[in-house]
Design a protein around this motif. Structure first.
Motif, PDB file in Angstrom:
ATOM      1  N   ALA A   1       0.799  -1.224   0.000  1.00  0.00           N
ATOM      2  CA  ALA A   1       0.000   0.000   0.000  1.00  0.00           C
ATOM      3  C   ALA A   1       0.836   1.282   0.000  1.00  0.00           C
ATOM      4  CB  ALA A   1      -0.933  -0.016   1.205  1.00  0.00           C
TER       5      ALA A   1
ATOM      6  N   LYS B   1      -4.584   7.237   9.504  1.00  0.00           N
ATOM      7  CA  LYS B   1      -5.796   6.506   9.103  1.00  0.00           C
ATOM      8  C   LYS B   1      -7.005   7.003   9.892  1.00  0.00           C
ATOM      9  CE  LYS B   1      -3.717   2.116   7.556  1.00  0.00           C
ATOM     10  NZ  LYS B   1      -3.855   0.671   7.453  1.00  0.00           N
TER      11      LYS B   1
ATOM     12  N   ASN C   1       1.940  -3.237   7.860  1.00  0.00           N
ATOM     13  CA  ASN C   1       2.889  -4.154   7.209  1.00  0.00           C
ATOM     14  C   ASN C   1       3.805  -3.375   6.279  1.00  0.00           C
ATOM     15  OD1 ASN C   1       2.259  -7.175   7.807  1.00  0.00           O
ATOM     16  ND2 ASN C   1       0.277  -6.161   7.650  1.00  0.00           N
ATOM     17  N   VAL C   2       3.300  -2.255   5.797  1.00  0.00           N
ATOM     18  CA  VAL C   2       4.109  -1.406   4.909  1.00  0.00           C
ATOM     19  C   VAL C   2       5.415  -0.981   5.578  1.00  0.00           C
ATOM     20  CG1 VAL C   2       2.239  -0.574   3.419  1.00  0.00           C
ATOM     21  CG2 VAL C   2       2.710   0.616   5.563  1.00  0.00           C
TER      22      VAL C   2
ATOM     23  N   LYS D   1      -9.081  -1.441   7.023  1.00  0.00           N
ATOM     24  CA  LYS D   1      -7.667  -1.317   7.421  1.00  0.00           C
ATOM     25  C   LYS D   1      -6.769  -1.412   6.191  1.00  0.00           C
ATOM     26  CE  LYS D   1      -8.125  -4.531  11.191  1.00  0.00           C
ATOM     27  NZ  LYS D   1      -9.504  -4.755  11.121  1.00  0.00           N
TER      28      LYS D   1
ATOM     29  N   SER E   1      -5.777  -0.935   2.242  1.00  0.00           N
ATOM     30  CA  SER E   1      -5.988  -0.010   1.124  1.00  0.00           C
ATOM     31  C   SER E   1      -6.103  -0.788  -0.191  1.00  0.00           C
ATOM     32  CB  SER E   1      -4.810   0.951   1.032  1.00  0.00           C
ATOM     33  OG  SER E   1      -4.652   1.642   2.252  1.00  0.00           O
TER      34      SER E   1
ATOM     35  N   ASN F   1      -2.093  -3.269  10.301  1.00  0.00           N
ATOM     36  CA  ASN F   1      -2.240  -1.864   9.886  1.00  0.00           C
ATOM     37  C   ASN F   1      -1.003  -1.281   9.220  1.00  0.00           C
ATOM     38  OD1 ASN F   1      -3.292  -2.380  12.888  1.00  0.00           O
ATOM     39  ND2 ASN F   1      -4.891  -1.313  11.744  1.00  0.00           N
TER      40      ASN F   1
ATOM     41  N   HIS G   1      -0.144   7.189   3.618  1.00  0.00           N
ATOM     42  CA  HIS G   1       1.211   6.772   3.992  1.00  0.00           C
ATOM     43  C   HIS G   1       2.200   7.758   3.383  1.00  0.00           C
ATOM     44  CE1 HIS G   1      -0.304   2.940   5.408  1.00  0.00           C
ATOM     45  NE2 HIS G   1      -0.869   2.717   4.244  1.00  0.00           N
TER      46      HIS G   1
HETATM   47  O1  LIG Z   1      -3.317  -1.074   3.421  1.00  0.00           O
HETATM   48  C1  LIG Z   1      -2.731  -0.238   4.096  1.00  0.00           C
HETATM   49  O2  LIG Z   1      -2.989   0.980   4.056  1.00  0.00           O
HETATM   50  C2  LIG Z   1      -1.607  -0.642   4.971  1.00  0.00           C
HETATM   51  C3  LIG Z   1      -1.860  -1.801   5.807  1.00  0.00           C
HETATM   52  O3  LIG Z   1      -2.968  -2.115   6.202  1.00  0.00           O
HETATM   53  C4  LIG Z   1      -0.693  -2.595   6.167  1.00  0.00           C
HETATM   54  O4  LIG Z   1       0.416  -2.246   5.757  1.00  0.00           O
HETATM   55  O5  LIG Z   1      -0.854  -3.594   6.892  1.00  0.00           O
END
Ligand SMILES: O=C([O-])CC(=O)C(=O)O
Ligand SMILES: NC(=O)C1=CN([C@@H]2O[C@H](COP(=O)(O)OP(=O)(O)OC[C@H]3O[C@@H](n4cnc5c(N)ncnc54)[C@H](OP(=O)(O)O)[C@@H]3O)[C@@H](O)[C@H]2O)C=CC1
Length: 271
Positions: free
Chosen positions: A124, A148, A192-193, A247, A249, A190, A222
């Motif tokens: 994301a 967020k 992982n990025v 949560k 994107s 939320n 982000h």
């Molecule tokens: O999708 C997103 O905005 C980021 C997200 O949840 C993650 O990195 O786990």
């Protein structure tokens, strides 16, 4: 044709299955798995061309060329070693699991021994291409600011542990500041990025993360700031949340789809 298994049939898995089904990715959707029957049914009912078999991971890795993990950080412990031991490539979306250095080293060692590949899509965020290019010389700092709306942060272990009543927050509020190591453990679904950024850049302990709750937002933002010998860059993405999982994107499944397309195409652009 590349035979793909999709492990985890939620917001990301569903989009991937449909992208294979509609021919956007030239591959065969051979198998799917999720621990919720209704998720499997939901995905199956949305397909027109493929009728993938439902297979647990042990069976799936014997049949497919590539498993796409899009379930949870916990699932990475199950999926990655099973796939690599079976000489099957694996794509990981719940990247935060790799904060566990033992898991990461084990995965790299098995992949080397079995001549397999582990793929981590950009997910994301925007700017991983530039960070990878920049990392060929010295990097000084990498910072992620994630902002967020409440639905994008609800239920995170950090929020629960600290008894944060996110519904009572009325203005833009910094919930967390620290290393990517702490961030991916405190907010496993939320940011992982932050893990992807760490793996591409200066590691989990040196990557700084700020997590902001903003009730006025409808998008997941982000912002990345990178400084190094190359100079500096910033990137900012204002992501439309997935309709089924706020949560996550929408850019995240699109990134997986594009990475899968790269594997099946002969002409590829980008770092
Ligand atoms: O999708 C997103 O905005 C980021 C997200 O949840 C993650 O990195 O786990
Ligand atoms: N790299 C990136 O940029 C991004 C990564 N992500 C991560 O990607 C993953 C998938 O995201 P998303 O599709 O939105 O999540 P969803 O919750 O929408 O879907 C995941 C599905 O997998 C199931 N699942 C979880 N663990 C297991 C397991 N061990 N075995 C079988 N099924 C399992 C879930 O069930 P249950 O609901 O019971 O957990 C759920 O049905 C998550 O880990 C998410 O945090 C998300 C966005 C961006």
């Amino acid at each position: 044709m590349l035979k793909i298994g999709v492990f985890g049939c939620g917001a990301i898995g569903g989009e991937i299955c449909r992208a294979i089904d509609n021919g956007q990715i030239e591959a065969e959707l051979y198998a799917i798995y999720d621990h919720h029957d209704e998720s499997l049914e939901w995905v199956k009912s949305s397909l027109e061309n493929f009728d993938p078999q439902i297979m647990e991971i042990v069976e799936m890795v014997r049949e497919v060329d590539l498993v796409v993990e899009c379930a949870s950080q916990q699932a990475v412990y199950e999926v990655v070693p099973a796939a690599l031991h079976a000489k099957c490539d694996v794509m990981v979306v719940s990247v935060g699991a790799f904060v566990d250095t033992q898991l990461l080293e084990m995965a790299e060692n098995i992949a080397r021994e079995k001549n397999c590949r582990i793929y981590v899509p950009s997910g994301a965020i925007c700017g991983i291409d530039g960070l990878i290019s920049a990392s060929a010389a010295a990097l000084h700092s990498v910072t992620l600011t994630t902002e967020k709306p409440p639905e994008g942060l609800r239920g995170a272990p950090y929020v629960l542990k600290n008894n944060i009543d996110i519904d009572s927050i009325t203005g833009r509020t910094v919930l967390f500041e620290g290393s990517a190591t702490e961030a991916v453990q405190s907010f496993p679904a939320n940011v992982n990025v932050a893990a992807t950024l760490s793996l591409a850049g200066i590691g989990f302990d040196n990557t700084r993360v700020r997590i902001v709750l903003n009730p006025a937002l409808t998008r997941n933002i982000h912002e990345i700031a990178v400084e190094g010998e190359f100079g500096r860059f910033t990137s900012r993405v204002e992501n439309v949340p997935s309709p089924t999982n706020p949560k996550t994107s929408y850019l995240a499944p699109l990134s997986v789809i594009s990475t899968l397309k790269k594997l099946t195409q002969s002409f590829n652009v980008g770092t």
